[in-house]
Write an enzyme that holds these catalytic residues in place. Structure first.
Site, PDB file in Angstrom:
ATOM      1  N   ASN A  68       0.856  -1.183   0.000  1.00 34.39           N
ATOM      2  CA  ASN A  68       0.000   0.000   0.000  1.00 34.39           C
ATOM      3  C   ASN A  68       0.904   1.249   0.000  1.00 34.39           C
ATOM      4  O   ASN A  68       1.658   1.463   0.956  1.00 34.39           O
ATOM      5  CB  ASN A  68      -0.893  -0.052   1.244  1.00 34.39           C
ATOM      6  N   ASP A  78      -0.021   4.465  -0.215  1.00 31.34           N
ATOM      7  CA  ASP A  78      -0.713   5.713   0.144  1.00 31.34           C
ATOM      8  C   ASP A  78       0.192   6.705   0.870  1.00 31.34           C
ATOM      9  O   ASP A  78       0.123   7.919   0.644  1.00 31.34           O
ATOM     10  CB  ASP A  78      -1.886   5.422   1.095  1.00 31.34           C
ATOM     11  N   HIS A  79       1.020   6.175   1.768  1.00 26.67           N
ATOM     12  CA  HIS A  79       1.756   7.100   2.636  1.00 26.67           C
ATOM     13  C   HIS A  79       2.975   7.736   1.977  1.00 26.67           C
ATOM     14  O   HIS A  79       3.526   8.692   2.525  1.00 26.67           O
ATOM     15  CB  HIS A  79       2.059   6.447   3.974  1.00 26.67           C
ATOM     16  N   ARG A 123       3.992  18.786   1.439  1.00 26.02           N
ATOM     17  CA  ARG A 123       4.576  19.993   0.864  1.00 26.02           C
ATOM     18  C   ARG A 123       3.865  20.435  -0.420  1.00 26.02           C
ATOM     19  O   ARG A 123       4.276  21.387  -1.060  1.00 26.02           O
ATOM     20  CB  ARG A 123       6.067  19.757   0.559  1.00 26.02           C
ATOM     21  N   HIS A 169      -5.505   3.764  -2.041  1.00 30.59           N
ATOM     22  CA  HIS A 169      -6.846   4.156  -1.585  1.00 30.59           C
ATOM     23  C   HIS A 169      -7.096   5.606  -1.980  1.00 30.59           C
ATOM     24  O   HIS A 169      -6.417   6.512  -1.495  1.00 30.59           O
ATOM     25  CB  HIS A 169      -6.873   3.998  -0.053  1.00 30.59           C
ATOM     26  N   ARG A 190      -9.136   8.366  -1.272  1.00 28.60           N
ATOM     27  CA  ARG A 190     -10.110   8.782  -0.255  1.00 28.60           C
ATOM     28  C   ARG A 190     -10.957   9.945  -0.743  1.00 28.60           C
ATOM     29  O   ARG A 190     -10.517  10.730  -1.588  1.00 28.60           O
ATOM     30  CB  ARG A 190      -9.384   9.201   1.028  1.00 28.60           C
ATOM     31  N   ARG A 244      -6.687  12.884   0.787  1.00 24.96           N
ATOM     32  CA  ARG A 244      -5.603  13.285   1.699  1.00 24.96           C
ATOM     33  C   ARG A 244      -4.249  12.696   1.295  1.00 24.96           C
ATOM     34  O   ARG A 244      -3.220  13.199   1.685  1.00 24.96           O
ATOM     35  CB  ARG A 244      -5.942  12.918   3.135  1.00 24.96           C
ATOM     36  N   HIS A 245      -4.255  11.587   0.553  1.00 23.91           N
ATOM     37  CA  HIS A 245      -2.955  11.086   0.076  1.00 23.91           C
ATOM     38  C   HIS A 245      -2.988  10.841  -1.435  1.00 23.91           C
ATOM     39  O   HIS A 245      -2.526  11.692  -2.194  1.00 23.91           O
ATOM     40  CB  HIS A 245      -2.443   9.875   0.879  1.00 23.91           C
ATOM     41  N   GLU A 281      -8.491   0.663  -3.521  1.00 23.26           N
ATOM     42  CA  GLU A 281      -9.353   0.724  -2.329  1.00 23.26           C
ATOM     43  C   GLU A 281     -10.338   1.855  -2.493  1.00 23.26           C
ATOM     44  O   GLU A 281      -9.937   2.989  -2.811  1.00 23.26           O
ATOM     45  CB  GLU A 281      -8.522   0.994  -1.087  1.00 23.26           C
ATOM     46  N   THR A 312      -7.038   6.342   9.727  1.00 22.85           N
ATOM     47  CA  THR A 312      -6.848   5.298   8.733  1.00 22.85           C
ATOM     48  C   THR A 312      -8.132   4.478   8.725  1.00 22.85           C
ATOM     49  O   THR A 312      -9.086   4.826   9.412  1.00 22.85           O
ATOM     50  CB  THR A 312      -5.611   4.443   9.088  1.00 22.85           C
ATOM     51  N   THR A 313      -8.161   3.391   7.944  1.00 24.94           N
ATOM     52  CA  THR A 313      -9.376   2.578   7.901  1.00 24.94           C
ATOM     53  C   THR A 313      -9.443   1.784   9.206  1.00 24.94           C
ATOM     54  O   THR A 313      -8.807   0.750   9.347  1.00 24.94           O
ATOM     55  CB  THR A 313      -9.355   1.656   6.667  1.00 24.94           C
ATOM     56  N   GLU A 326     -10.940  -9.299   2.355  1.00 18.98           N
ATOM     57  CA  GLU A 326      -9.687  -8.981   3.044  1.00 18.98           C
ATOM     58  C   GLU A 326     -10.028  -8.814   4.514  1.00 18.98           C
ATOM     59  O   GLU A 326     -10.857  -7.970   4.870  1.00 18.98           O
ATOM     60  CB  GLU A 326      -9.042  -7.709   2.481  1.00 18.98           C
ATOM     61  N   HIS A 373      -3.633  -4.721   7.559  1.00 14.02           N
ATOM     62  CA  HIS A 373      -3.778  -3.586   8.486  1.00 14.02           C
ATOM     63  C   HIS A 373      -2.904  -3.813   9.715  1.00 14.02           C
ATOM     64  O   HIS A 373      -3.069  -4.784  10.435  1.00 14.02           O
ATOM     65  CB  HIS A 373      -5.208  -3.334   8.954  1.00 14.02           C
ATOM     66  N   GLY A 374      -1.989  -2.893   9.915  1.00 15.24           N
ATOM     67  CA  GLY A 374      -1.153  -2.913  11.118  1.00 15.24           C
ATOM     68  C   GLY A 374      -0.101  -4.004  11.126  1.00 15.24           C
ATOM     69  O   GLY A 374       0.455  -4.308  12.187  1.00 15.24           O
ATOM     70  N   GLY A 400       1.119  -1.487   4.337  1.00 15.54           N
ATOM     71  CA  GLY A 400       1.466  -0.142   3.920  1.00 15.54           C
ATOM     72  C   GLY A 400       2.284   0.637   4.919  1.00 15.54           C
ATOM     73  O   GLY A 400       3.498   0.789   4.788  1.00 15.54           O
ATOM     74  N   HIS A 401       1.628   1.115   5.959  1.00  9.39           N
ATOM     75  CA  HIS A 401       2.229   2.113   6.840  1.00  9.39           C
ATOM     76  C   HIS A 401       3.590   1.696   7.380  1.00  9.39           C
ATOM     77  O   HIS A 401       4.558   2.464   7.349  1.00  9.39           O
ATOM     78  CB  HIS A 401       1.255   2.418   7.991  1.00  9.39           C
TER      79      HIS A 401
HETATM   80  N1  PXP Z   1      -5.636  -3.211   3.448  1.00 13.05           N
HETATM   81  C1  PXP Z   1      -6.603  -2.280   3.474  1.00 13.05           C
HETATM   82  C2  PXP Z   1      -7.923  -2.613   2.867  1.00 13.05           C
HETATM   83  C3  PXP Z   1      -6.362  -1.017   4.039  1.00 13.05           C
HETATM   84  O1  PXP Z   1      -7.336  -0.084   4.061  1.00 13.05           O
HETATM   85  C4  PXP Z   1      -5.095  -0.726   4.548  1.00 13.05           C
HETATM   86  C5  PXP Z   1      -4.813   0.616   5.130  1.00 13.05           C
HETATM   87  O2  PXP Z   1      -5.625   0.807   6.222  1.00 13.05           O
HETATM   88  C6  PXP Z   1      -4.118  -1.730   4.501  1.00 13.05           C
HETATM   89  C7  PXP Z   1      -4.423  -2.962   3.947  1.00 13.05           C
HETATM   90  C8  PXP Z   1      -2.726  -1.502   5.009  1.00 13.05           C
HETATM   91  O3  PXP Z   1      -2.714  -1.218   6.363  1.00 13.05           O
HETATM   92  P1  PXP Z   1      -1.392  -0.661   6.991  1.00 13.05           P
HETATM   93  O4  PXP Z   1      -1.114   0.658   6.344  1.00 13.05           O
HETATM   94  O5  PXP Z   1      -1.697  -0.557   8.445  1.00 13.05           O
HETATM   95  O6  PXP Z   1      -0.298  -1.670   6.696  1.00 13.05           O
END
Ligand code: PXP
Length: 253
Positions: free
Chosen positions: A20, A22-23, A31, A56, A58, A62-63, A83, A113-114, A164, A203-204, A225-226
């Site tokens: 992911n 996004d970040h 910036r 994603h 949104r 935002r990203h 997403e 986040t989600t 998922e 996630h996480g 992702g994060h």
């Molecule tokens: N999968 C989905 C559907 C998500 O929305 C996200 C981000 O919340 C992720 C995976 C990745 O999560 P993370 O950034 O915590 O790794």
């Protein structure tokens, strides 16, 4: 843009890693310029053996921005997992861009986040036509749900080919609760497969907690992702993705 590129076969018989990105866009947008470019991140993920890109779009942008999606599709031949919230705006966007997959997620403007899974059970009538339109367009639909019987049951009734499982509860659990959350993921993943649904998870997830999830044999894909983007600040995205891949492969044996 050649959409066929986005339908490249996924790696068989192994646990796929979707990254992911996004970040990367979050940092860029801090910036307001063009750097760092999430497209470059997608290209690095492709070069080091990632299996897919997740992004994603949104409601508040935002990203990831609208134009990033087509740029990502054009720049790599990895499948794009788009997403999206279950809104008319996002449905139209997905139908125009035809990503490999669309993962329907809950979205609240004020969340960081989600934060939880989609209420597939409570939103059947809203989701059914959206899933039908995406499926008719050849987009593989995934529902981002908590690993709960009620939600999996709803996904089965909605005919989703993929779910998922939100791993946030597992990732935040401590002590005995960790094993409980893991068992829930295991049981729901096994049940999904028995019902013809391909289970993914995300996630996480981090280097420290990924292996127990990766070891669940029914799970076909992790989306991370994060943590990877955070780790990339220190070691580079290439090294971070490689390390995650190694841990996943070792856990899968
Ligand atoms: N999968 C989905 C559907 C998500 O929305 C996200 C981000 O919340 C992720 C995976 C990745 O999560 P993370 O950034 O915590 O790794």
């Amino acid at each position: 843009m050649d959409n066929l590129l986005n339908r490249a076969p996924l790696r068989p018989n192994s646990l796929r890693l979707g990254v992911n990105i996004d970040h990367v866009a979050t940092i860029r947008n801090a910036r307001g310029g063009e750097h760092p470019d999430p497209v470059r991140a997608a290209q690095i993920v492709a070069a080091v053996g990632g299996d897919g890109i997740t992004a994603h779009l949104r409601e508040d942008r935002r990203h990831i921005r609208d134009e990033d999606i087509a740029r990502i599709q054009a720049a790599t031949n990895l499948p794009l997992n788009f997403e999206m919230a279950a809104t008319d705006e996002m449905l139209d966007f997905a139908l125009r861009h035809r990503p490999h997959a669309a993962c329907i997620v809950p979205e609240r403007r004020e969340e960081r986040t989600t934060e939880g899974g989609l209420d597939a059970a409570g939103q059947h009538n809203r989701l059914a036509p959206i899933i039908a339109r995406l499926t008719d367009a050849g987009i593989r639909v995934s529902l981002f749900i908590a690993p709960e019987m009620r939600q999996l049951d709803a996904a089965i009734r909605l005919g989703a080919p993929v779910v998922e499982f939100h791993t946030g509860e597992y990732a935040h659990a401590t002590g005995d609760q960790c094993a409980i959350e893991l068992k829930r993921l295991y049981d729901m993943a096994a049940l999904a497969v028995r019902n013809g649904i391909e289970p993914h998870a995300g996630h996480g997830l981090t280097y420290d907690n990924v292996q127990a999830v990766a070891a669940i044999p029914h799970i076909a894909e992790l989306n991370i992702g994060h943590y990877l983007i955070g780790e990339a600040v220190f070691v580079g995205l290439e090294a971070a993705v490689r390390r995650m891949r190694e841990l996943m492969d070792a856990a899968r044996g």
